[in-house]
Design an enzyme around this catalytic site. Structure first.
Site, PDB file in Angstrom:
ATOM      1  N   ARG A 121       0.803  -1.233   0.000  1.00  0.00           N
ATOM      2  CA  ARG A 121       0.000   0.000   0.000  1.00  0.00           C
ATOM      3  C   ARG A 121       0.834   1.279   0.000  1.00  0.00           C
ATOM      4  NH1 ARG A 121      -3.268  -3.095   3.375  1.00  0.00           N
ATOM      5  NH2 ARG A 121      -5.106  -3.812   2.242  1.00  0.00           N
ATOM      6  N   LYS A 143       3.023  11.821 -11.083  1.00  0.00           N
ATOM      7  CA  LYS A 143       2.218  10.924 -11.926  1.00  0.00           C
ATOM      8  C   LYS A 143       3.030   9.668 -12.182  1.00  0.00           C
ATOM      9  CE  LYS A 143      -0.744  14.006 -14.620  1.00  0.00           C
ATOM     10  NZ  LYS A 143      -1.090  14.410 -15.986  1.00  0.00           N
ATOM     11  N   GLU A 185      10.487  19.375 -24.306  1.00  0.00           N
ATOM     12  CA  GLU A 185       9.669  19.634 -23.108  1.00  0.00           C
ATOM     13  C   GLU A 185      10.148  20.912 -22.402  1.00  0.00           C
ATOM     14  OE1 GLU A 185       6.997  17.828 -22.690  1.00  0.00           O
ATOM     15  OE2 GLU A 185       7.416  15.804 -23.465  1.00  0.00           O
ATOM     16  N   LYS A 227       7.715  23.229 -13.424  1.00  0.00           N
ATOM     17  CA  LYS A 227       6.874  22.040 -13.239  1.00  0.00           C
ATOM     18  C   LYS A 227       6.351  22.010 -11.799  1.00  0.00           C
ATOM     19  CE  LYS A 227       5.321  17.806 -14.221  1.00  0.00           C
ATOM     20  NZ  LYS A 227       5.532  16.510 -14.799  1.00  0.00           N
ATOM     21  N   GLU A 237      -4.526  17.846 -11.505  1.00  0.00           N
ATOM     22  CA  GLU A 237      -4.953  18.272 -12.838  1.00  0.00           C
ATOM     23  C   GLU A 237      -6.441  18.609 -12.928  1.00  0.00           C
ATOM     24  OE1 GLU A 237      -2.929  16.203 -16.033  1.00  0.00           O
ATOM     25  OE2 GLU A 237      -4.307  17.017 -17.513  1.00  0.00           O
ATOM     26  N   ARG A 241      -2.788  22.503 -14.289  1.00  0.00           N
ATOM     27  CA  ARG A 241      -1.811  21.465 -14.646  1.00  0.00           C
ATOM     28  C   ARG A 241      -1.967  21.069 -16.111  1.00  0.00           C
ATOM     29  NH1 ARG A 241       0.676  16.418 -11.070  1.00  0.00           N
ATOM     30  NH2 ARG A 241       2.073  15.715 -12.713  1.00  0.00           N
ATOM     31  N   ASN A 245       0.162  20.227 -20.927  1.00  0.00           N
ATOM     32  CA  ASN A 245      -0.164  19.461 -22.144  1.00  0.00           C
ATOM     33  C   ASN A 245      -0.044  20.290 -23.414  1.00  0.00           C
ATOM     34  OD1 ASN A 245      -0.753  17.203 -20.609  1.00  0.00           O
ATOM     35  ND2 ASN A 245      -2.865  17.850 -20.283  1.00  0.00           N
ATOM     36  N   HIS A 248       0.594  18.723 -26.776  1.00  0.00           N
ATOM     37  CA  HIS A 248       0.446  17.276 -26.630  1.00  0.00           C
ATOM     38  C   HIS A 248      -0.783  16.702 -27.318  1.00  0.00           C
ATOM     39  CE1 HIS A 248       3.867  17.609 -24.027  1.00  0.00           C
ATOM     40  NE2 HIS A 248       3.857  16.313 -23.765  1.00  0.00           N
ATOM     41  N   HIS A 252       0.104  13.664 -29.523  1.00  0.00           N
ATOM     42  CA  HIS A 252      -0.425  12.306 -29.343  1.00  0.00           C
ATOM     43  C   HIS A 252      -1.048  11.789 -30.632  1.00  0.00           C
ATOM     44  CE1 HIS A 252      -0.622  13.080 -24.736  1.00  0.00           C
ATOM     45  NE2 HIS A 252       0.560  12.635 -25.109  1.00  0.00           N
ATOM     46  N   HIS A 265       8.359  10.706 -28.865  1.00  0.00           N
ATOM     47  CA  HIS A 265       7.441  11.618 -28.179  1.00  0.00           C
ATOM     48  C   HIS A 265       7.933  13.078 -28.225  1.00  0.00           C
ATOM     49  CE1 HIS A 265       4.555  13.177 -25.348  1.00  0.00           C
ATOM     50  NE2 HIS A 265       5.544  13.605 -24.582  1.00  0.00           N
TER      51      HIS A 265
HETATM   52  N1  NAD Z   1       5.031  10.903 -15.047  1.00  0.00           N
HETATM   53  C1  NAD Z   1       5.005  11.975 -15.793  1.00  0.00           C
HETATM   54  O1  NAD Z   1       4.577  13.059 -15.360  1.00  0.00           O
HETATM   55  C2  NAD Z   1       5.539  11.893 -17.179  1.00  0.00           C
HETATM   56  C3  NAD Z   1       5.787  13.058 -17.913  1.00  0.00           C
HETATM   57  C4  NAD Z   1       6.355  12.940 -19.167  1.00  0.00           C
HETATM   58  C5  NAD Z   1       6.645  11.684 -19.691  1.00  0.00           C
HETATM   59  N2  NAD Z   1       6.370  10.572 -18.971  1.00  0.00           N
HETATM   60  C6  NAD Z   1       6.687   9.240 -19.473  1.00  0.00           C
HETATM   61  O2  NAD Z   1       8.098   9.155 -19.626  1.00  0.00           O
HETATM   62  C7  NAD Z   1       8.388   8.175 -20.604  1.00  0.00           C
HETATM   63  C8  NAD Z   1       9.488   8.690 -21.494  1.00  0.00           C
HETATM   64  O3  NAD Z   1      10.625   8.920 -20.721  1.00  0.00           O
HETATM   65  P1  NAD Z   1      12.077   8.998 -21.359  1.00  0.00           P
HETATM   66  O4  NAD Z   1      12.056   9.867 -22.546  1.00  0.00           O
HETATM   67  O5  NAD Z   1      13.019   9.311 -20.258  1.00  0.00           O
HETATM   68  O6  NAD Z   1      12.254   7.525 -21.954  1.00  0.00           O
HETATM   69  P2  NAD Z   1      12.987   6.204 -21.463  1.00  0.00           P
HETATM   70  O7  NAD Z   1      12.877   5.996 -20.019  1.00  0.00           O
HETATM   71  O8  NAD Z   1      12.516   5.129 -22.364  1.00  0.00           O
HETATM   72  O9  NAD Z   1      14.507   6.526 -21.823  1.00  0.00           O
HETATM   73  C9  NAD Z   1      14.882   6.728 -23.166  1.00  0.00           C
HETATM   74  C10 NAD Z   1      16.011   5.801 -23.570  1.00  0.00           C
HETATM   75  O10 NAD Z   1      17.250   6.244 -23.011  1.00  0.00           O
HETATM   76  C11 NAD Z   1      17.891   5.210 -22.287  1.00  0.00           C
HETATM   77  N3  NAD Z   1      18.592   5.858 -21.193  1.00  0.00           N
HETATM   78  C12 NAD Z   1      18.043   6.482 -20.125  1.00  0.00           C
HETATM   79  N4  NAD Z   1      18.983   7.129 -19.444  1.00  0.00           N
HETATM   80  C13 NAD Z   1      20.158   6.906 -20.058  1.00  0.00           C
HETATM   81  C14 NAD Z   1      21.493   7.320 -19.822  1.00  0.00           C
HETATM   82  N5  NAD Z   1      21.809   8.184 -18.841  1.00  0.00           N
HETATM   83  N6  NAD Z   1      22.447   6.865 -20.652  1.00  0.00           N
HETATM   84  C15 NAD Z   1      22.140   6.053 -21.693  1.00  0.00           C
HETATM   85  N7  NAD Z   1      20.896   5.637 -21.984  1.00  0.00           N
HETATM   86  C16 NAD Z   1      19.918   6.070 -21.168  1.00  0.00           C
HETATM   87  C17 NAD Z   1      16.770   4.285 -21.904  1.00  0.00           C
HETATM   88  O11 NAD Z   1      17.236   2.984 -21.696  1.00  0.00           O
HETATM   89  C18 NAD Z   1      15.863   4.360 -23.106  1.00  0.00           C
HETATM   90  O12 NAD Z   1      16.325   3.509 -24.114  1.00  0.00           O
HETATM   91  C19 NAD Z   1       7.091   7.879 -21.332  1.00  0.00           C
HETATM   92  O13 NAD Z   1       6.628   6.606 -20.942  1.00  0.00           O
HETATM   93  C20 NAD Z   1       6.135   8.957 -20.831  1.00  0.00           C
HETATM   94  O14 NAD Z   1       4.810   8.521 -20.776  1.00  0.00           O
HETATM   95  C21 NAD Z   1       5.839  10.665 -17.729  1.00  0.00           C
HETATM   96 ZN    ZN Z   2       5.499  15.148 -23.098  1.00  0.00          ZN
END
Ligand code: NAD
Ligand code: ZN
Length: 361
Positions: A121, A143, A185, A227, A237, A241, A245, A248, A252, A265
């Site tokens: 939990r 999130k 971003e 942020k 949101e 918040r 987007n 976005h 999307h 993305h």
């Molecule tokens: N929670 C939120 O508020 C929020 C906001 C925006 C995006 N997201 C989510 O985040 C995700 C995208 O995140 P991302 O762009 O970080 O992608 P990711 O976590 O897939 O990382 C991108 C790539 O880089 C590699 N990588 C990461 N750090 C590295 C490093 N230091 N050196 C070498 N390789 C490295 C990873 O293995 C991966 O292949 C999506 O799923 C999206 O939905 C969440």
């Molecule tokens: Zn985004």
């Protein structure tokens, strides 16, 4: 070194942003989540490069470290991975007070965060973002969640971390394409709230791209502040918040119609920012310099300013499937200038088409 406080009515935590901060993770963590043991969940790509520093620091601070590697990639941000991670934590008999640490990009953070929010939990959760996107966006704000066949991020929770540790030196191993996606971003944050951040990126782009430590710390700090401010105003949101987007709704739809892996993305977000600003111009909300200035910066970052897109009808259908659509009215976030946006649900098709037209190759 920089620190940003995220102050919510029920919870307060800090984001520590510093070159070399990962080597201090253990002591930082003991201050907020003292325990005998912790779990360190890393992405497979990060495991070989950054994990040893983090694990060593945790052990030096007295933690016994349970390690698990999350398979990387958006398609592994799934309930299957969540359940594998539960097994690791259960087999290790990790207890209520033991923190779960996510060391990786947004995929790792979102997945590990969902695990932390539900295991027993809820156990203390720590974000150690290793992509620029995760540092400036996903690691702050709480999130967490995973994708299912029906769509992205449909299963999840609001679950704030107890600590965020962002060490910009980890970006040295990040592929350039991923760095550029994070920049999209950052530009978005500038457009919604802060013209001086937008100008900072325009002026310091070379230093950012060559990963000058001081410049990257400054960039991450300014973004985390924005942020955090938005999240502090509206954690769940209900209102502002949604400003996050910006671009976005367009992005999307681009991602959904392009097919998996064709457009990243962040690349879609860059295109979406130009499309949204063009739609705003079409509606007389902002002047034409706004989309031009955004497109110029996107291009300088090495992000695409145009792409091969599906037809307007197909893109429109994809937009209406977005989970943010309420009662069939699509809500758009539109800039009125660099630094300010409004929410509108009365955007005419002609404005949306003008947006697509501005980014279609
Ligand atoms: N929670 C939120 O508020 C929020 C906001 C925006 C995006 N997201 C989510 O985040 C995700 C995208 O995140 P991302 O762009 O970080 O992608 P990711 O976590 O897939 O990382 C991108 C790539 O880089 C590699 N990588 C990461 N750090 C590295 C490093 N230091 N050196 C070498 N390789 C490295 C990873 O293995 C991966 O292949 C999506 O799923 C999206 O939905 C969440
Ligand atoms: Zn985004």
């Amino acid at each position: 070194m920089a620190e940003v406080a995220i102050d919510l009515p029920h919870h307060r935590y800090r984001a520590v942003i510093e070159a070399g901060a990962l080597a201090r993770l253990g002591e930082e963590l003991q201050a907020v989540a003292p325990a005998a043991r912790c779990a360190l969940l890393t992405d497979a790509n990060v495991a070989s490069v950054q994990k040893p520093v983090a694990a060593k620091s945790l052990r030096a601070a007295g933690y016994e470290v349970v390690e698990a590697t999350v398979p990387f990639g958006e398609e592994k941000k799934s309930l299957g991975t969540v359940s594998q991670l539960y097994e690791v934590l259960l087999d290790a008999h990790l207890e209520r007070r033991s923190p779960v640490i996510a060391l990786g990009g947004g995929v790792t953070g979102d997945t590990a965060g969902f695990v932390a929010s539900t295991y027993l939990r809820g156990v203390p959760f720590v974000q150690c973002p290793t992509t620029l996107l995760a540092m400036v966006d996903s690691s702050v704000g709480g999130k967490v969640g995973v994708n299912v066949a029906q769509g992205k991020n449909l299963i999840g929770a609001f679950y704030q971390p107890v600590l965020v540790v962002a060490d910009p030196t980890v970006l040295e191993t990040l592929p350039d394409r991923e760095l550029r996606c994070g920049l999209a971003e950052c530009i978005k944050h500038g457009v919604i709230r802060d013209e001086t951040l937008f100008r900072f990126i325009e002026e310091r782009l070379d230093a950012v791209q060559s990963l000058d430590a001081e410049t990257v710390v400054e960039l991450v700090r300014r973004n985390v502040e924005i942020k955090a401010a938005v999240v502090m105003e509206d954690e769940k949101e209900a209102g502002v918040r949604a400003h996050l987007n910006l671009g976005h709704t367009f992005a999307h739809a681009i991602e959904a119609t392009a097919g998996y892996g064709v457009i990243q993305h962040g690349e879609a977000v860059g295109l979406g920012l130009v499309a949204a600003a063009t739609a705003a111009t079409h509606m007389g909300l902002c002047d034409a310099q706004v989309p031009d200035r955004i497109a110029a910066l996107i291009k300088r970052c090495g992000l695409p300013a145009r792409a091969d897109l599906a037809g307007d009808d197909e893109l429109g259908a994809a937009m209406r499937l977005d989970k943010k659509v309420q009662k069939d009215r699509i809500r758009f976030i539109l800039p009125t200038r660099i630094g300010e946006v409004v929410i509108r649900d009365d955007v005419p098709q002609s404005a949306v088409s003008a947006g697509w037209g501005a980014i279609r190759r």
